[in-house]
Write a protein that holds these residues in place. Structure first.
Motif, short mmCIF file in Angstrom:
data_model
loop_
_atom_site.label_atom_id
_atom_site.label_comp_id
_atom_site.label_asym_id
_atom_site.label_seq_id
_atom_site.Cartn_x
_atom_site.Cartn_y
_atom_site.Cartn_z
N LEU A 102 -11.41 4.12 5.75
CA LEU A 102 -10.59 5.14 4.63
C LEU A 102 -10.61 6.29 4.90
N VAL A 103 -9.62 7.18 5.57
CA VAL A 103 -9.45 8.55 6.12
C VAL A 103 -8.23 9.38 5.37
N ILE A 199 -12.97 2.65 -5.64
CA ILE A 199 -12.15 3.30 -6.65
C ILE A 199 -11.18 3.99 -5.52
N ASP A 200 -11.46 4.74 -4.54
CA ASP A 200 -10.56 5.35 -3.56
C ASP A 200 -9.84 4.50 -2.93
N TRP A 201 -10.32 3.42 -2.35
CA TRP A 201 -9.84 2.49 -1.37
C TRP A 201 -8.59 1.63 -2.27
N ASN A 202 -8.81 1.26 -3.65
CA ASN A 202 -7.94 0.62 -4.28
C ASN A 202 -6.56 1.71 -4.93
N GLU A 203 -6.90 2.74 -4.89
CA GLU A 203 -5.86 3.65 -5.22
C GLU A 203 -4.84 3.69 -3.95
N TYR A 204 -5.20 3.29 -2.65
CA TYR A 204 -4.17 3.53 -1.67
C TYR A 204 -3.98 2.50 -0.58
N ALA A 205 -5.25 1.60 -0.67
CA ALA A 205 -5.06 0.52 0.22
C ALA A 205 -4.11 -0.61 -0.47
N PRO A 206 -3.57 -1.70 0.54
CA PRO A 206 -2.60 -2.64 -0.07
C PRO A 206 -3.24 -3.62 -0.75
#
Length: 400
Positions: A102-103, A199-206
């Protein structure tokens, strides 16, 4: 209506739109972010002030991963060193290790579509964090995910100021050697880092990961008491204010950008007036336009109150730290500036172990020895272009 009037009207309309967009976007951000922090946990830590040593260790641990690799960086460059990083991730994904990268959308804008496609074709799960989104385009364009964390097999964590690019391993002539602080973590807080990543991944990843179902091995307790605190949307200001208000003797601040909020500046001045010894370490050279000029107005005030300011001379100083009374220290991703305080997503580690603080203080004292004192007379010398840039920087300081 003549042309100049039309231009002025358009400029005013844009300013009003920016103001409304930013105000409403921030209000929404505040409404959805809940304070999160660990209790006092225990772990073991290595500190890396040099990029070459850090990445030798980091790449070794990535290559040893057996189950999963979860990585969040603010900046990943498009250069040969970054390609080494990508190659390791692709190799591990081919071996069957779950790899997620994640970037930040703005910080890592140089990552090409061809590189992303190659990563995905080998099984690496890739996503951009903090993309520009409707309805608050301007506000979302300013909120950056500045966290830099990695979790390997749920056993080892990394957190700190380094990103991935040639400048971080001293291959940029202007900024070398690059000075920073990065932590390698084992112990009770590693599962919390993994939780924060998702938390960050689930906000933006599919895909959406169920956090409590993810593999997290039992952690050895470790010996160093610490606390990990993620912040965003202004909560860092509250945290820093509490730290400064507790100071009894001394405070050392290391930061590449010294652009504090009004509340923090008032508290620092108040501390200086009551006899607290304040030491500030900043870089002599700069990596971004206007950030140095933006800091001068604040450094003048601190120097007038008797603070010591040191400019790091042995390369570029990008480290972020605070030491309170030789009893507590903070190492993390947050700069001592308005962007980290009010806009960025950050994550810091607070240490409550005097022995660890002494160990870290030896590092920052070495940096002070590699610095020169900044004098008030230096900043007060007449300099037209510097004064002009200071004026522009002051108007833009919230967004630098």
């Amino acid at each position: 209506m003549n042309l100049p009037s039309i231009v002025i009207a358009l400029i005013l309309l844009i300013i009003v739109w920016f103001y409304i967009d930013f105000t409403l976007g921030r209000k929404k951000h505040l409404s959805i972010f809940g304070k999160r922090e660990t209790p006092i946990l225990h772990g073991n830590f290595d500190i890396f002030p040099h990029g070459k040593e850090l990445f030798v260790d980091y790449f070794h641990e990535l290559k040893m991963a057996q189950r999963h690799i979860h990585i969040l960086f603010y900046i990943v460059r498009d250069d040969q060193f970054s390609q080494q990083f990508f190659d390791i991730l692709k190799t591990k994904a081919k071996e069957g290790v779950e790899v997620r990268l994640l970037v930040d959308r703005v910080g890592s804008n140089k990552v090409k579509k061809t590189v992303i496609n190659e990563l995905r074709q080998t099984g690496v799960q890739f996503a951009f964090s903090n993309r520009i989104r409707l309805p608050f385009i301007f506000y979302s364009s300013q909120v950056r995910n500045h966290r830099k964390i990695s979790i390997i097999d749920g056993k080892i964590g990394y957190l700190g100021g380094f990103n991935v690019g040639k400048e971080y391993i001293d291959e940029d002539p202007k900024l070398s050697p690059w000075r920073d602080y990065h932590l390698k973590i084992t112990g009770e807080s590693v599962p919390f880092l993994q939780h924060e990543f998702f938390i960050d991944w689930n906000e933006y990843a599919p895909d959406n990961v169920t956090l409590d179902s993810f593999y997290a091995p039992e952690q050895p307790k470790g010996t160093i008491p610490h606390q990990i605190v993620p912040t965003e949307a202004g909560f860092l200001e509250e945290r820093y204010l509490r730290l400064i208000q507790k100071v009894k003797k001394s405070i050392i601040i290391g930061t590449p950008y010294f652009i504090p909020s009004k509340k923090l500046m008032d508290e620092l001045i108040s501390s200086a007036k009551r006899g607290i010894k304040i030491t500030i370490v900043v870089p002599y050279i700069t990596d971004h336009m206007l950030v140095q000029e933006a800091s001068y107005r604040y450094l003048r005030l601190m120097l007038k109150e008797g603070a010591e300011v040191f400019q790091y001379m042995n390369g570029f100083y990008h480290a972020k730290s605070i030491i309170i009374d030789d009893q507590l220290c903070d190492i993390g991703t947050a700069n001592f500036d308005k962007r980290s305080i009010f806009l960025n997503k950050e994550i810091n580690c607070y240490f409550y172990d005097p022995a660890f603080v002494d160990r870290f203080k030896d590092i920052i004292q070495k940096d002070i020895l590699d610095s020169k004192p900044l004098k008030l007379t230096d900043l007060n010398k007449p300099h037209f272009f510097r004064s002009l840039k200071e004026g522009i920087a002051g108007a833009l300081s919230f967004f630098l």
